[in-house]
Scaffold this motif. Structure first.
Motif, mmCIF file in Angstrom:
data_model
loop_
_atom_site.group_PDB
_atom_site.id
_atom_site.type_symbol
_atom_site.label_atom_id
_atom_site.label_comp_id
_atom_site.label_asym_id
_atom_site.label_seq_id
_atom_site.Cartn_x
_atom_site.Cartn_y
_atom_site.Cartn_z
ATOM 1 N N PRO A 61 0.830 -1.220 0.000
ATOM 2 C CA PRO A 61 0.000 0.000 0.000
ATOM 3 C C PRO A 61 0.851 1.251 0.000
ATOM 4 N N ASP B 31 -6.975 0.931 7.026
ATOM 5 C CA ASP B 31 -5.860 1.873 7.087
ATOM 6 C C ASP B 31 -6.141 2.832 8.243
ATOM 7 N N SER C 67 -5.570 0.122 -5.576
ATOM 8 C CA SER C 67 -6.371 0.270 -4.366
ATOM 9 C C SER C 67 -7.200 1.543 -4.434
ATOM 10 N N THR C 68 -8.443 1.459 -3.985
ATOM 11 C CA THR C 68 -9.347 2.597 -3.968
ATOM 12 C C THR C 68 -9.879 2.797 -2.558
ATOM 13 N N PRO C 69 -9.833 4.012 -2.010
ATOM 14 C CA PRO C 69 -10.450 4.230 -0.690
ATOM 15 C C PRO C 69 -11.964 4.169 -0.831
ATOM 16 N N SER D 264 -0.463 4.297 0.806
ATOM 17 C CA SER D 264 -0.968 5.295 1.747
ATOM 18 C C SER D 264 -0.116 5.312 3.010
ATOM 19 N N TRP E 16 -9.888 0.314 2.465
ATOM 20 C CA TRP E 16 -9.458 0.298 1.069
ATOM 21 C C TRP E 16 -9.940 -0.985 0.382
ATOM 22 N N HIS E 17 -10.133 -0.884 -0.951
ATOM 23 C CA HIS E 17 -10.526 -2.030 -1.766
ATOM 24 C C HIS E 17 -9.487 -2.194 -2.868
#
Length: 434
Positions: free
Chosen positions: A249, A272, A292-294, A251, A285-286
């Motif tokens: 990730p 997260d 990855s998309t929040p 982020s 997240w997905h």
């Protein structure tokens, strides 16, 4: 007879009627049923008690062995030998003695058979042929058949002893080429299904991993939790024991407790806690296999204990009662869809707990986040290792021939030809080697 002055010469005698006690009749309707090393015996009280109340009963087995504890008109007998046929005699007692004995039907105590051994699975095209060796013990009851099952999916095949020519082998069909399957074989007898012996296999080192998760294909997911400036990685462990990095990730994590779960090998949800859980900027997240998309919801403080259920919902707990954030407040339970629109709503502890326990087992103070269950496989993180515990006796990956290459072209040269082609659309479930 002269009884003295004024006497009549007679003595009065009072007569009392006495009925002697006799033995009671034998008990009736003696019925025995068997268990594992045990039997239960019931009966009806004698039709006549011989003129004296029944004071008790005596139960004995033939052949002798074990002991019976009598309660009313039933007895529990233990210490019997599985596979041995027994009958039970019951007599009643009163003040005069014991009645004639009445005998039960014959029963044979038994337990489940031992686990089949020597299980082997040979890969085929969307199938596997499974073979095994009969258990060393039938538990005291003849084995009537076997069932072999492949996970994920639960496809199975069965055999019947005395009917099938070879009851120690069968073919499981309907599998997916390229998918690793764990295969289990159980033996059946009158007492039920055999129980396999758990085998624990280390999958990799464990140091600061977050919550474990899994997917229906039997893959394990573990999120690292280094607490070193947001460094984190999610790895996937396959049923055959190999592992791979799924994503790193980007982020700014605070990964002291990362939750991860998946609907498929590439469709993963993870939490997260952001760079600082004090700021309540956590998010879910997905990962769709590419990026990855929040997916929200925003504003959570410490999202954790994320889990998916079989109905396409995602649950997690915002642990606001944590000592670091909003101390003293209760946790908040969220539920959303596993596909867009995610539609997050406030849920209940009961709904979250039902989904959680289906995969991780009973909720404890630590939430058992280091245990993940999938079918008959249990993953555990601890003692420096991630391990897989299963009663699976074989692992197999079905495969077939690759498709033919396409777009073949040839270009002539000086006493030579150059050939080019497009790789096959399908490798048949096994990597193309050349």
């Amino acid at each position: 007879m002269n009884g003295g002055a004024g006497g009549s010469g007679f003595v009065r005698v009072s007569l009392v009627s006495v009925t002697p006690d006799t033995l009671p009749n034998a008990p009736s309707n003696i019925t025995a049923s068997s268990g594992s090393g045990s039997a239960s015996v019931t009966w009806a009280a004698p039709s006549g008690n011989g003129g004296s109340p029944i004071t008790g009963y005596t139960v004995t087995s033939s052949p002798s062995g074990g002991s019976c504890v009598v309660t009313g008109t039933s007895a529990a007998c233990s210490g019997l030998t599985n596979g041995t046929s027994y009958t039970f005699s019951v007599s009643a007692q009163n003040a005069a003695g014991s009645s004639p004995a009445a005998t039960s039907n014959a029963v044979t105590p038994a337990t489940v058979a031992g686990a089949p051994t020597g299980v082997a699975a040979v890969a085929g095209n969307a199938s596997t042929v499974v073979s095994w060796v009969a258990p060393a013990s039938d538990g005291g009851s003849p084995i009537t058949g076997y069932t072999a099952t492949a996970y994920p999916g639960g496809a199975s095949c069965s055999t019947t002893v005395g009917v099938d020519v070879n009851p120690l082998s069968c073919a499981i069909t309907g599998l997916v080429n390229g998918t690793a399957y764990s295969v289990y074989v159980v033996a059946h007898n009158a007492a039920g299904d055999s129980v396999g012996v758990d085998v624990t296999t280390p999958l990799g080192s464990w140091s600061g991993w977050g919550q474990l998760g899994s997917d229906p294909a039997g893959n394990l997911y573990a999120a690292s939790s280094t607490q070193s400036g947001g460094s984190a990685v999610i790895r996937r462990f396959l049923p055959d024991g190999t592992s791979q990095t799924l994503l790193v990730p980007s982020s700014p994590w605070w990964p002291d407790y990362v939750s991860v779960d998946a609907t498929s090998p590439t469709d993963v949800f993870y939490t997260d806690q952001a760079s600082n859980p004090f700021a309540c900027a956590g998010i879910v997240w997905h990962f769709d296999g590419i990026s990855s998309t929040p997916v929200g919801p925003a504003g959570t403080c410490k999202p954790s204990q994320l889990v998916l259920d079989d109905s396409g919902h995602v649950y997690f707990v915002d642990v606001r009662h944590d000592a670091y954030v909003n101390a003293g407040t209760d946790p908040v339970y969220y539920r959303g869809n596993a596909t867009a629109p995610y539609n997050w709503t406030i849920s209940t502890q009961a709904d979250w707990q039902a989904a959680w326990e289906a995969q991780h087992g009973p909720v404890t103070n630590s939430y058992n986040g280091w245990i993940a269950k999938q079918g008959q496989v249990t993953f555990t993180a601890g003692s420096g290792q991630i391990t897989r515990t299963t009663t699976a006796q074989a692992v197999v990956t079905p495969r077939t021939f690759a498709d033919a290459p396409t777009g073949v072209s040839a270009t002539a040269g000086n006493a030579s030809v150059s050939v080019a082609w497009t790789a096959p659309a399908s490798d048949g479930g096994s990597p193309i080697t050349g």
